[in-house]
Design a protein around this motif. Structure first.
Motif, PDB file in Angstrom:
ATOM      1  N   SER A   1     -58.942 -41.797  87.653  1.00 49.06           N
ATOM      2  CA  SER A   1     -58.759 -41.898  89.090  1.00 49.06           C
ATOM      3  C   SER A   1     -57.939 -43.116  89.472  1.00 49.06           C
ATOM      4  CB  SER A   1     -60.121 -42.003  89.794  1.00 49.06           C
ATOM      5  OG  SER A   1     -60.722 -43.239  89.487  1.00 49.06           O
TER       6      SER A   1
ATOM      7  N   LYS B   1     -69.792 -40.504  89.740  1.00 45.32           N
ATOM      8  CA  LYS B   1     -69.237 -39.310  90.364  1.00 45.32           C
ATOM      9  C   LYS B   1     -69.544 -38.071  89.523  1.00 45.32           C
ATOM     10  CE  LYS B   1     -65.340 -42.040  92.106  1.00 45.32           C
ATOM     11  NZ  LYS B   1     -63.872 -42.199  92.075  1.00 45.32           N
TER      12      LYS B   1
ATOM     13  N   TRP C   1     -66.486 -41.046  82.087  1.00 47.07           N
ATOM     14  CA  TRP C   1     -66.878 -39.632  82.067  1.00 47.07           C
ATOM     15  C   TRP C   1     -67.238 -39.198  80.647  1.00 47.07           C
ATOM     16  CZ3 TRP C   1     -64.013 -35.821  85.798  1.00 47.07           C
ATOM     17  CH2 TRP C   1     -64.157 -36.284  87.114  1.00 47.07           C
TER      18      TRP C   1
ATOM     19  N   ASP D   1     -59.754 -36.135  85.756  1.00 43.79           N
ATOM     20  CA  ASP D   1     -59.836 -37.155  86.798  1.00 43.79           C
ATOM     21  C   ASP D   1     -58.474 -37.829  86.950  1.00 43.79           C
ATOM     22  OD1 ASP D   1     -61.298 -38.424  88.778  1.00 43.79           O
ATOM     23  OD2 ASP D   1     -61.848 -40.111  87.499  1.00 43.79           O
TER      24      ASP D   1
ATOM     25  N   VAL E   1     -63.447 -28.945  86.158  1.00 41.83           N
ATOM     26  CA  VAL E   1     -63.589 -29.885  87.271  1.00 41.83           C
ATOM     27  C   VAL E   1     -62.317 -30.704  87.369  1.00 41.83           C
ATOM     28  CG1 VAL E   1     -64.874 -31.835  88.223  1.00 41.83           C
ATOM     29  CG2 VAL E   1     -66.089 -30.055  86.943  1.00 41.83           C
ATOM     30  N   THR E   2     -61.741 -30.782  88.560  1.00 47.84           N
ATOM     31  CA  THR E   2     -60.532 -31.581  88.737  1.00 47.84           C
ATOM     32  C   THR E   2     -60.603 -32.411  90.003  1.00 47.84           C
ATOM     33  OG1 THR E   2     -58.105 -31.531  88.879  1.00 47.84           O
ATOM     34  CG2 THR E   2     -59.284 -29.736  89.961  1.00 47.84           C
ATOM     35  N   LYS E   3     -60.030 -33.611  89.916  1.00 45.82           N
ATOM     36  CA  LYS E   3     -59.881 -34.432  91.108  1.00 45.82           C
ATOM     37  C   LYS E   3     -58.873 -33.778  92.037  1.00 45.82           C
ATOM     38  CE  LYS E   3     -59.125 -38.955  90.850  1.00 45.82           C
ATOM     39  NZ  LYS E   3     -60.190 -39.545  91.691  1.00 45.82           N
TER      40      LYS E   3
ATOM     41  N   HIS F   1     -65.852 -27.132  96.477  1.00 48.17           N
ATOM     42  CA  HIS F   1     -65.428 -28.515  96.668  1.00 48.17           C
ATOM     43  C   HIS F   1     -66.671 -29.399  96.651  1.00 48.17           C
ATOM     44  CE1 HIS F   1     -61.763 -26.588  98.312  1.00 48.17           C
ATOM     45  NE2 HIS F   1     -61.167 -27.689  97.903  1.00 48.17           N
TER      46      HIS F   1
ATOM     47  N   SER G   1     -67.836 -41.630  95.650  1.00 50.69           N
ATOM     48  CA  SER G   1     -66.468 -41.771  96.150  1.00 50.69           C
ATOM     49  C   SER G   1     -66.510 -42.650  97.390  1.00 50.69           C
ATOM     50  CB  SER G   1     -65.877 -40.404  96.514  1.00 50.69           C
ATOM     51  OG  SER G   1     -65.616 -39.638  95.374  1.00 50.69           O
TER      52      SER G   1
ATOM     53  N   GLU H   1     -60.598 -38.599  98.550  1.00 52.91           N
ATOM     54  CA  GLU H   1     -60.889 -37.988  97.254  1.00 52.91           C
ATOM     55  C   GLU H   1     -62.046 -36.996  97.331  1.00 52.91           C
ATOM     56  OE1 GLU H   1     -61.456 -40.320  93.278  1.00 52.91           O
ATOM     57  OE2 GLU H   1     -63.420 -40.208  94.248  1.00 52.91           O
TER      58      GLU H   1
ATOM     59  N   TYR I   1     -63.577 -33.358  94.696  1.00 52.40           N
ATOM     60  CA  TYR I   1     -63.406 -32.653  93.429  1.00 52.40           C
ATOM     61  C   TYR I   1     -63.547 -31.153  93.626  1.00 52.40           C
ATOM     62  CZ  TYR I   1     -63.506 -37.173  91.198  1.00 52.40           C
ATOM     63  OH  TYR I   1     -63.186 -38.456  90.835  1.00 52.40           O
TER      64      TYR I   1
END
Length: 243
Positions: free
Chosen positions: A2, A71, A98, A154, A192-194, A217, A223, A229, A231
């Motif tokens: 991130s 997160k 992570w 991330d 899972v994606t930012k 979402h 965060s 931001e 995810y």
């Protein structure tokens, strides 16, 4: 990785104030930081935020490499990403928070990759490089061995303040992460994606909804409140096999 974590990496040396000290207490329980020689106003604000961020303090106390660990914990608490024996790929893994959480919560094989070097983590295979590079991709595939149950991303560009350029960079990272997940995930797997509010296109979400049973979402409490931001969590990969 991130923006918050990327910004942490080169600035950690700034945590110790210069001789004479520049940190002052503005209010009980709050550390204020003034500008000083060789410290810009933005650097002072960054340091003040770090010193007063409860998640930064908690991460240090508990041995997590970054506040971002909390997160993925929140996302896992909600959606049970990491099951005992699961295999995980973490795209943009630096500094490794992570990866730590995935191993702690039951993953038996974690492969992490980032453009930045990451200190070794017991139980994980870590690669420094760009996974879109064919040679690095081969190395990553060899380390994976089998298809992963979970793909995490991330990844994030440092924003430059130009809305359209930042948007294109964000979307581009999401697209390559989605492409990797669709090519590599095990049937039933999780991605899972930012993302950022307004940052992903309808086409990306449509692609995910086509290939996954459920797409949601999620905005972790970890965060920062002033950050856009969030995810995207895609559950239940529907592998249609080779086309």
């Amino acid at each position: 990785m991130s923006n918050e974590d990327l910004n942490d990496l080169p600035r950690r040396k700034m945590v110790k104030p210069p001789t004479g000290g520049e940190a002052t207490s503005r209010a009980k329980g709050h550390t204020a930081v003034k500008t000083a020689k060789r410290r810009t106003q933005s650097s002072a604000k960054w340091l003040e935020r770090q010193l007063n961020d409860p998640f930064v303090q908690k991460a240090k106390a508990e041995g997590w490499r970054s506040r971002a660990a909390f997160k993925i914990m929140e996302i896992d608490d909600q959606h049970r990403l990491f099951k005992k024996g699961s295999r995980v790929v973490d795209l943009g893994c630096a500094p490794g928070g992570w990866v730590q959480v995935a191993l702690k919560r039951g993953a038996t094989h974690v492969v992490g990759i980032d453009l930045l070097p990451v200190d070794p983590i017991a139980g994980a295979d870590l690669i420094e490089g760009d996974f879109t590079d064919p040679k690095i991709a081969e190395q990553l595939e060899a380390l994976m061995g089998e298809k992963p149950d979970v793909v995490l991303s991330d990844m994030a560009h440092n924003t430059i303040g130009h809305k359209q350029t930042d948007h294109l960079k964000i979307v581009g990272l999401i697209e390559i992460a989605v492409d990797f997940a669709l090519r590599n995930l095990k049937p039933g797997g999780t991605f899972v994606t930012k993302a950022f509010q307004g940052g992903e296109t309808k086409d990306i979400l449509l692609t995910l909804k086509t290939h996954f049973r459920e797409v949601k979402h999620f905005k972790p409490k970890a965060s920062r409140a002033d950050s856009s931001e969030l995810y995207v969590v895609a559950l239940g990969y529907k592998d249609k096999g080779p086309s």
